[in-house]
Design a protein around this motif. Structure first.
Motif, mmCIF file in Angstrom:
data_model
loop_
_atom_site.group_PDB
_atom_site.id
_atom_site.type_symbol
_atom_site.label_atom_id
_atom_site.label_comp_id
_atom_site.label_asym_id
_atom_site.label_seq_id
_atom_site.Cartn_x
_atom_site.Cartn_y
_atom_site.Cartn_z
ATOM 1 N N LEU A 274 0.837 -1.197 0.000
ATOM 2 C CA LEU A 274 0.000 0.000 0.000
ATOM 3 C C LEU A 274 0.875 1.251 0.000
ATOM 4 C CD1 LEU A 274 -2.795 1.319 0.208
ATOM 5 C CD2 LEU A 274 -2.621 1.081 2.708
ATOM 6 N N LYS A 275 2.025 1.148 0.655
ATOM 7 C CA LYS A 275 2.956 2.276 0.718
ATOM 8 C C LYS A 275 3.382 2.715 -0.682
ATOM 9 C CE LYS A 275 7.495 3.437 2.690
ATOM 10 N NZ LYS A 275 8.638 2.909 3.472
ATOM 11 N N LYS A 276 3.645 1.734 -1.566
ATOM 12 C CA LYS A 276 4.039 2.067 -2.939
ATOM 13 C C LYS A 276 2.909 2.766 -3.689
ATOM 14 C CE LYS A 276 7.840 -0.697 -4.693
ATOM 15 N NZ LYS A 276 8.287 -1.654 -5.725
ATOM 16 N N ARG A 277 1.692 2.269 -3.537
ATOM 17 C CA ARG A 277 0.559 2.878 -4.229
ATOM 18 C C ARG A 277 0.339 4.309 -3.747
ATOM 19 N NH1 ARG A 277 -1.880 3.204 -8.856
ATOM 20 N NH2 ARG A 277 -2.154 0.946 -9.068
ATOM 21 N N ILE A 278 0.457 4.536 -2.450
ATOM 22 C CA ILE A 278 0.289 5.887 -1.908
ATOM 23 C C ILE A 278 1.384 6.808 -2.443
ATOM 24 C CG2 ILE A 278 0.383 7.264 0.211
ATOM 25 C CD1 ILE A 278 -0.931 4.854 1.642
ATOM 26 N N TYR A 279 2.628 6.321 -2.428
ATOM 27 C CA TYR A 279 3.754 7.105 -2.952
ATOM 28 C C TYR A 279 3.497 7.493 -4.404
ATOM 29 C CZ TYR A 279 8.428 8.014 -4.861
ATOM 30 O OH TYR A 279 9.502 8.572 -5.514
ATOM 31 N N PHE A 280 3.080 6.519 -5.200
ATOM 32 C CA PHE A 280 2.855 6.759 -6.622
ATOM 33 C C PHE A 280 1.726 7.766 -6.836
ATOM 34 C CE2 PHE A 280 0.711 5.635 -10.638
ATOM 35 C CZ PHE A 280 1.762 5.822 -11.519
ATOM 36 N N GLU A 281 0.602 7.565 -6.176
ATOM 37 C CA GLU A 281 -0.572 8.404 -6.411
ATOM 38 C C GLU A 281 -0.392 9.825 -5.891
ATOM 39 O OE1 GLU A 281 -3.162 7.747 -8.158
ATOM 40 O OE2 GLU A 281 -2.921 5.586 -8.474
ATOM 41 N N ILE A 282 0.238 9.971 -4.737
ATOM 42 C CA ILE A 282 0.307 11.289 -4.092
ATOM 43 C C ILE A 282 1.532 12.089 -4.518
ATOM 44 C CG2 ILE A 282 0.575 12.460 -1.862
ATOM 45 C CD1 ILE A 282 -1.226 10.364 -0.643
ATOM 46 N N LEU A 283 2.684 11.423 -4.652
ATOM 47 C CA LEU A 283 3.922 12.178 -4.835
ATOM 48 C C LEU A 283 4.387 12.281 -6.288
ATOM 49 C CD1 LEU A 283 5.944 13.735 -3.134
ATOM 50 C CD2 LEU A 283 7.327 11.661 -2.969
ATOM 51 N N VAL A 284 4.331 11.197 -7.056
ATOM 52 C CA VAL A 284 5.002 11.226 -8.363
ATOM 53 C C VAL A 284 4.085 11.194 -9.578
ATOM 54 C CG1 VAL A 284 7.122 10.217 -7.447
ATOM 55 C CG2 VAL A 284 5.355 8.712 -8.376
ATOM 56 N N LYS A 285 2.901 10.651 -9.455
ATOM 57 C CA LYS A 285 2.049 10.499 -10.640
ATOM 58 C C LYS A 285 1.739 11.847 -11.292
ATOM 59 C CE LYS A 285 -2.156 8.244 -12.312
ATOM 60 N NZ LYS A 285 -3.310 7.380 -11.942
ATOM 61 N N LYS A 286 1.537 12.882 -10.480
ATOM 62 C CA LYS A 286 1.200 14.204 -11.018
ATOM 63 C C LYS A 286 2.311 14.758 -11.899
ATOM 64 C CE LYS A 286 2.733 16.370 -6.694
ATOM 65 N NZ LYS A 286 2.279 17.132 -5.498
ATOM 66 N N TYR A 287 3.565 14.352 -11.633
ATOM 67 C CA TYR A 287 4.681 14.783 -12.475
ATOM 68 C C TYR A 287 4.870 13.844 -13.664
ATOM 69 C CZ TYR A 287 5.771 17.749 -8.466
ATOM 70 O OH TYR A 287 5.706 18.677 -7.457
ATOM 71 N N PHE A 288 4.760 12.551 -13.421
ATOM 72 C CA PHE A 288 4.935 11.588 -14.506
ATOM 73 C C PHE A 288 3.910 11.808 -15.622
ATOM 74 C CE2 PHE A 288 6.884 8.160 -11.505
ATOM 75 C CZ PHE A 288 8.098 8.819 -11.553
ATOM 76 N N GLN A 289 2.694 12.182 -15.248
ATOM 77 C CA GLN A 289 1.661 12.333 -16.272
ATOM 78 C C GLN A 289 1.832 13.619 -17.089
ATOM 79 O OE1 GLN A 289 -1.952 12.018 -14.066
ATOM 80 N NE2 GLN A 289 -1.869 14.091 -13.214
#
Length: 376
Positions: free
Chosen positions: A133-148
């Motif tokens: 769950l930690k990975k999913r939270i990291y991805f959704e909250i911290l990096v996805k907004k930049y990756f997209q």
């Protein structure tokens, strides 16, 4: 002829910076992919460099060592400073989970830097299922907004492209397969040595690779003269595999070789009766291509995303389960020498046509040219 023409018609004036947290030998196939891409771009007059926080002593890279303890996000403040001074480049971001990818994508978004994101299979469904769950939270909250905000997201296979659309439904996702330089491998002039017969696995010791399936299927083989060799850096997962080998009573027939040199690796491929990579999740797998170029038949899984025609050109594609693997191994050990060699020759020709740098580098030049033109 058409491909050769294309290779020389795309010119890129913008430098390309490849960004990854780990370029050491422990990074496995990712090191090979990035190194080959960087090298072939430079051969085609593209200004290309690699920036990382970890490498080998003699690597020709720009190194900014981690300034936090190992395992804590691979933070490197000097890397951030370097990237902020080179916003005239294209950022090619390799991987997902560490600080270098985060900071590079953030700077790209803030400074309007054209960027390419290559997840390298790290967002495939099987890996999400095994993740925390930690990975999913990291991805959704911290990096996805930049990756997209990436100019282009790069997928290695059509299957990976479909999966990436689930995470980035509005992004431009382009497919370019992992490639291999067959001329570089041929320059080693590796000759087959008639020694013991063995099945070979080479790669990271990790449950995603399906090594446990291979050991279980191998233990059920009716082939007294055949051994199983497992090459790759030794880690804690070996203890699990050792326990399995002991429980199955095949200690005398399974050998761990540890980390091997490039020449040793090529010799292992060449001498193997068959190479096996039974991964649950993979994006092609450079080891599949390397073994095939050395005319060794390869058994691997549909989950690698390799073109289905692999099956008709000397290779074998299966699902990652014991019964399918056992059946394919039984078939392989029943080949005559001539059938085994003919399969190897066909597979080499197929890889050269579809997966060689000599035929695919123009695709990267075209992609970078398009990315560079997107700077506002």
């Amino acid at each position: 002829m058409k491909k050769d023409t294309l290779q020389h018609t795309h010119t890129i004036d913008t430098p390309v910076i490849h960004i990854t947290e780990d370029f050491s030998k422990m990074s496995g196939g990712l090191r090979t992919v990035i190194s080959d891409l960087n090298g072939h771009l430079r051969q085609h007059s593209v200004e290309s460099s690699i920036v990382t926080t970890l490498s080998e002593k003699d690597d020709n890279v720009i190194l900014y060592p981690r300034d936090w303890p190992k395992g804590l996000w691979d933070h490197a403040g000097e890397l951030e400073s370097y990237l902020k001074k080179h916003t005239d480049a294209i950022f090619h971001i390799h991987g997902i989970w560490m600080y270098p990818q985060y900071i590079a994508s953030k700077i790209a978004q803030q400074e309007n830097v054209p960027s390419v994101l290559s997840p390298h299979g790290m967002l495939q469904p099987w890996l999400w299922e095994q993740g925390t769950l930690k990975k999913r939270i990291y991805f959704e909250i911290l990096v996805k907004k930049y990756f997209q905000q990436s100019t282009v997201i790069h997928a290695i296979t059509p299957n990976e492209k479909e999966n990436l659309f689930q995470e980035f439904p509005h992004q431009n996702i382009e497919v370019i397969p992992n490639s291999i330089s067959y001329k570089e491998i041929e320059s080693y002039n590796i000759q087959k040595e008639e020694k013991e017969k063995y099945i070979l696995f080479l790669g990271r010791l990790h449950k995603v690779k399906g090594i446990d399936l291979l050991i279980k299927a191998f233990a059920q083989l009716n082939a007294k003269e055949m051994k199983l060799k497992i090459a790759g850096p030794i880690n804690e997962y070996k203890e699990t595999l050792d326990g399995l080998i002991k429980a199955l009573g095949v200690e005398a027939k399974v050998e761990f070789l540890g980390l091997v040199s490039k020449r040793e690796k090529y010799q292992l491929y060449k001498n193997a009766w068959v190479f096996v990579l039974p991964s649950y999740s993979e994006v092609i797998g450079m080891v599949n291509l390397e073994a095939g170029i050395l005319e060794t038949p390869v058994i691997t899984t549909h989950q690698t995303g390799i073109y289905p025609e692999w099956q008709e050109n000397g290779g074998m594609l299966i699902d990652p389960n014991i019964e399918a693997l056992k059946k394919s191994l039984q078939e392989a050990v029943s080949w005559s020498e001539s059938e085994r060699n003919e399969r190897g020759r066909k597979l080499k020709a197929f890889i050269i046509e579809h997966y060689s740098w000599e035929n695919n580098v123009y695709k990267w030049k075209e992609l970078y040219e398009g990315v560079a033109s997107c700077r506002h």
